[in-house]
Design an enzyme around this catalytic site. Sequence first.
Site, PDB file in Angstrom:
ATOM      1  N   LYS A 119       6.483 -10.417  -7.973  1.00 32.01           N
ATOM      2  CA  LYS A 119       7.406 -10.691  -6.873  1.00 32.01           C
ATOM      3  C   LYS A 119       6.978 -11.978  -6.142  1.00 32.01           C
ATOM      4  O   LYS A 119       7.786 -12.849  -5.884  1.00 32.01           O
ATOM      5  CB  LYS A 119       7.431  -9.491  -5.921  1.00 32.01           C
ATOM      6  CG  LYS A 119       8.335  -9.690  -4.729  1.00 32.01           C
ATOM      7  CD  LYS A 119       8.415  -8.436  -3.872  1.00 32.01           C
ATOM      8  CE  LYS A 119       9.147  -8.792  -2.572  1.00 32.01           C
ATOM      9  NZ  LYS A 119       9.249  -7.667  -1.649  1.00 32.01           N
ATOM     10  N   GLU A 128      -4.440 -11.074 -10.199  1.00 30.48           N
ATOM     11  CA  GLU A 128      -4.547 -10.457 -11.521  1.00 30.48           C
ATOM     12  C   GLU A 128      -3.510 -11.043 -12.474  1.00 30.48           C
ATOM     13  O   GLU A 128      -3.803 -11.394 -13.627  1.00 30.48           O
ATOM     14  CB  GLU A 128      -4.306  -8.944 -11.417  1.00 30.48           C
ATOM     15  CG  GLU A 128      -5.390  -8.160 -10.720  1.00 30.48           C
ATOM     16  CD  GLU A 128      -5.155  -8.021  -9.218  1.00 30.48           C
ATOM     17  OE1 GLU A 128      -4.479  -8.908  -8.624  1.00 30.48           O
ATOM     18  OE2 GLU A 128      -5.651  -7.048  -8.638  1.00 30.48           O
ATOM     19  N   GLY A 137       8.251  -4.317  -3.932  1.00 26.94           N
ATOM     20  CA  GLY A 137       7.650  -4.320  -5.273  1.00 26.94           C
ATOM     21  C   GLY A 137       7.744  -2.969  -5.953  1.00 26.94           C
ATOM     22  O   GLY A 137       8.125  -2.857  -7.122  1.00 26.94           O
ATOM     23  N   ARG A 138       7.428  -1.899  -5.218  1.00 29.17           N
ATOM     24  CA  ARG A 138       7.426  -0.561  -5.835  1.00 29.17           C
ATOM     25  C   ARG A 138       8.832   0.023  -5.973  1.00 29.17           C
ATOM     26  O   ARG A 138       8.992   1.152  -6.436  1.00 29.17           O
ATOM     27  CB  ARG A 138       6.498   0.375  -5.050  1.00 29.17           C
ATOM     28  CG  ARG A 138       6.779   0.448  -3.562  1.00 29.17           C
ATOM     29  CD  ARG A 138       5.626   1.086  -2.801  1.00 29.17           C
ATOM     30  NE  ARG A 138       5.799   1.017  -1.353  1.00 29.17           N
ATOM     31  CZ  ARG A 138       5.442  -0.014  -0.607  1.00 29.17           C
ATOM     32  NH1 ARG A 138       4.883  -1.071  -1.159  1.00 29.17           N
ATOM     33  NH2 ARG A 138       5.609  -0.001   0.704  1.00 29.17           N
ATOM     34  N   GLU A 194       1.694   4.059  -1.435  1.00 28.92           N
ATOM     35  CA  GLU A 194       1.770   2.726  -0.836  1.00 28.92           C
ATOM     36  C   GLU A 194       2.858   2.711   0.245  1.00 28.92           C
ATOM     37  O   GLU A 194       2.789   1.925   1.182  1.00 28.92           O
ATOM     38  CB  GLU A 194       2.060   1.657  -1.910  1.00 28.92           C
ATOM     39  CG  GLU A 194       1.708   0.245  -1.472  1.00 28.92           C
ATOM     40  CD  GLU A 194       1.699  -0.771  -2.602  1.00 28.92           C
ATOM     41  OE1 GLU A 194       0.625  -1.308  -2.947  1.00 28.92           O
ATOM     42  OE2 GLU A 194       2.772  -1.048  -3.147  1.00 28.92           O
ATOM     43  N   HIS A 213      -5.086  22.828 -19.458  1.00 28.28           N
ATOM     44  CA  HIS A 213      -6.413  22.993 -20.074  1.00 28.28           C
ATOM     45  C   HIS A 213      -7.440  22.112 -19.388  1.00 28.28           C
ATOM     46  O   HIS A 213      -8.501  21.842 -19.944  1.00 28.28           O
ATOM     47  CB  HIS A 213      -6.316  22.689 -21.566  1.00 28.28           C
ATOM     48  CG  HIS A 213      -5.349  23.607 -22.252  1.00 28.28           C
ATOM     49  ND1 HIS A 213      -5.718  24.832 -22.742  1.00 28.28           N
ATOM     50  CD2 HIS A 213      -4.006  23.501 -22.447  1.00 28.28           C
ATOM     51  CE1 HIS A 213      -4.643  25.437 -23.247  1.00 28.28           C
ATOM     52  NE2 HIS A 213      -3.592  24.643 -23.075  1.00 28.28           N
ATOM     53  N   LYS A 242      -8.184  -7.710  -0.847  1.00 25.34           N
ATOM     54  CA  LYS A 242      -7.856  -8.978  -1.518  1.00 25.34           C
ATOM     55  C   LYS A 242      -8.618 -10.129  -0.859  1.00 25.34           C
ATOM     56  O   LYS A 242      -9.202 -10.977  -1.530  1.00 25.34           O
ATOM     57  CB  LYS A 242      -6.355  -9.267  -1.419  1.00 25.34           C
ATOM     58  CG  LYS A 242      -5.468  -8.403  -2.277  1.00 25.34           C
ATOM     59  CD  LYS A 242      -4.007  -8.872  -2.167  1.00 25.34           C
ATOM     60  CE  LYS A 242      -3.038  -7.873  -2.757  1.00 25.34           C
ATOM     61  NZ  LYS A 242      -1.640  -8.174  -2.507  1.00 25.34           N
TER      62      LYS A 242
HETATM   63  O1  F6P Z   1      -1.254  -5.400  -3.778  1.00 28.56           O
HETATM   64  C1  F6P Z   1      -0.159  -4.564  -3.700  1.00 28.56           C
HETATM   65  C2  F6P Z   1       1.073  -5.254  -4.197  1.00 28.56           C
HETATM   66  O2  F6P Z   1       1.493  -6.181  -3.271  1.00 28.56           O
HETATM   67  C3  F6P Z   1       2.171  -4.255  -4.504  1.00 28.56           C
HETATM   68  O3  F6P Z   1       2.890  -3.880  -3.392  1.00 28.56           O
HETATM   69  C4  F6P Z   1       2.956  -4.990  -5.523  1.00 28.56           C
HETATM   70  O4  F6P Z   1       3.809  -4.147  -6.243  1.00 28.56           O
HETATM   71  C5  F6P Z   1       1.845  -5.568  -6.366  1.00 28.56           C
HETATM   72  O5  F6P Z   1       0.851  -5.915  -5.431  1.00 28.56           O
HETATM   73  C6  F6P Z   1       2.205  -6.752  -7.211  1.00 28.56           C
HETATM   74  O6  F6P Z   1       2.723  -7.790  -6.453  1.00 28.56           O
HETATM   75  P1  F6P Z   1       3.525  -8.962  -7.119  1.00 28.56           P
HETATM   76  O7  F6P Z   1       4.712  -8.398  -7.769  1.00 28.56           O
HETATM   77  O8  F6P Z   1       3.865  -9.894  -5.994  1.00 28.56           O
HETATM   78  O9  F6P Z   1       2.616  -9.632  -8.121  1.00 28.56           O
END
Ligand code: F6P
Length: 547
Positions: free
Chosen positions: A205, A211, A265-266, A351, A382, A510
């Site tokens: 987003k 990452e 995002g979620r 979240e 199990h 972060k």
């Molecule tokens: O760190 C949490 C977050 O901001 C989530 O809310 C989001 O879905 C995820 O990181 C990834 O963010 P992006 O889509 O901006 O890479």
Amino acid sequence: MVAELDPIFKRLEAKKAELADRPLRKLFAEDAGRFDRFSVHLDDLLLDFSKNRLDADAFALLIELAKAAGVAERRDAMFAGAVINTTEKRSVLHTALRNRSNTPVIVDGKDVMPDVNEVLGRVRDFAEGVRSGKIASSTGAKFTDVVNIGIGGSDLGPAMATIALTPYRGNGPRLHYVSNVDGAHISDTLAELDPKTTLFVVASKTFTTSETMTNAGTARAWIKEHLGEAAVGAHFCAVSTALDKVAAFGMDVSRAFGFWDWVGGRYSVWSAIGLPVAIAVGFDNFVAFLSGAHEVDNHFRSAPLDKNIPVILGLLGVWYRNVWGFSTHAVLPYDQRLSRFAAYLQQLDMESNGKGVRTDGTPVPRASGPIVWGEPGTNGQHAFYQLIHQGTDIIPADFLAAAVPHEQVGDHHAKLLSNVLAQTEALMLGKTVEEAAAELKKAGKSDADIAALAPHKAFPGNRPTNTILYRTLDPRTLGRLIAIYEHKVFVQGTIWGVNSYDQWGVELGKELANRLLPVLKGEAEPAANQDASTKGLVAAIKGLQKA
Ligand code: F6P
């Protein structure tokens, strides 16, 4: 708002005390109509919530709570584009992404539907182009593998949905999901792939997430190493709200798919973030997925509160969290292809509602979001069900199952369904010490053995569950299930008075990681005021790296 709810919570407390000596087995014995009273149909989807610590009065009080909290008014405000994400000053309109009625949805005086439909059209062309081979690799070959690089909401939804909809893949490419910055994730994924037939979707987003940017850089280097710099463009596309950053990253903007800041995002699997799902199962199935969610939106907006599935699920969660003090909620799909559903719901729920202050910045006066967890049945039986049946914590749980499987393999499905029904029955009924003793006696045990064993073989029962039953796990049903849980989270967030649409709690980690990175790369020393534990751990890492 929350203060006004106190009197209702007090009455709910009194109701709880009254229910203490009316366990579920008694409630069922008292009322032959209990299943009909406490179940709701949405076409072929059924919510059975009769196995909850509830009678008609308690349920009526919960409905009163929803009314007093203004659930219906806030719901209508959300659908109308009101800025309910107050800390980020944004509307919350993931519902517009699946608005198959195409009625106007106004944000800042502008109907967003034309933009939504334009991107959806581009998603269709691209997804179908990749599936047919019309959009091909730099070598002209058809893509056999697509790797989505994203994390959190840019990973969990599409990854979960891709597994869930496996039967709809047809001759589409294989999908892979790389999220973790641990180099093992991308290394293991790339090791299986041929660069000549691999397409990457970089999904973020913000297009700043460390990452994702790190993994995208590694993927880019891999294509360049094997196919040359000129090949890179053909092997990448991007999904983001930040199209300027996509361009700055060196990606072809014609292969960038946008969405908007009013999509959390979620909550973004319905947007172009769902592109890998559309590639995996084809655009028509993706539209069926959107349509399923739209059906639930209509249900949520129009069904009376006491027949409204997300409202009922949300209220039951509040009942257990705030009145009974249960702190976790399990999601247990008897549907192997929902293997990532609980992980997806963890982000959606935790979240969204894992907040300690209300929208006005004051502390939440009662417990907010529960810990959400789960695994598919029968595997969980199990592993951790022992605790659910006999442990000292009570864990309300949702059981999900399809009546009709995609594969008719022998009697597998009858066995699966017998297990899901047996588990909720066992959790509801339990087994008294006397019943356990009688069984032991019948099995010929001595009195001493019976006395010793009966307490271990007894089950307290009275453990609450919901069952969500549907015909088949198809795209429409997956869309319906996700939307049900999204709106459940909304209902609970409204009652708790929190902003379910921000996530400031992820920021501190972060920030500190950014500060520690140069230290771990050997480019800086730990700050003088760094805490002793972190300093000690840095020293230990360096020691191990030298050895
Ligand atoms: O760190 C949490 C977050 O901001 C989530 O809310 C989001 O879905 C995820 O990181 C990834 O963010 P992006 O889509 O901006 O890479």
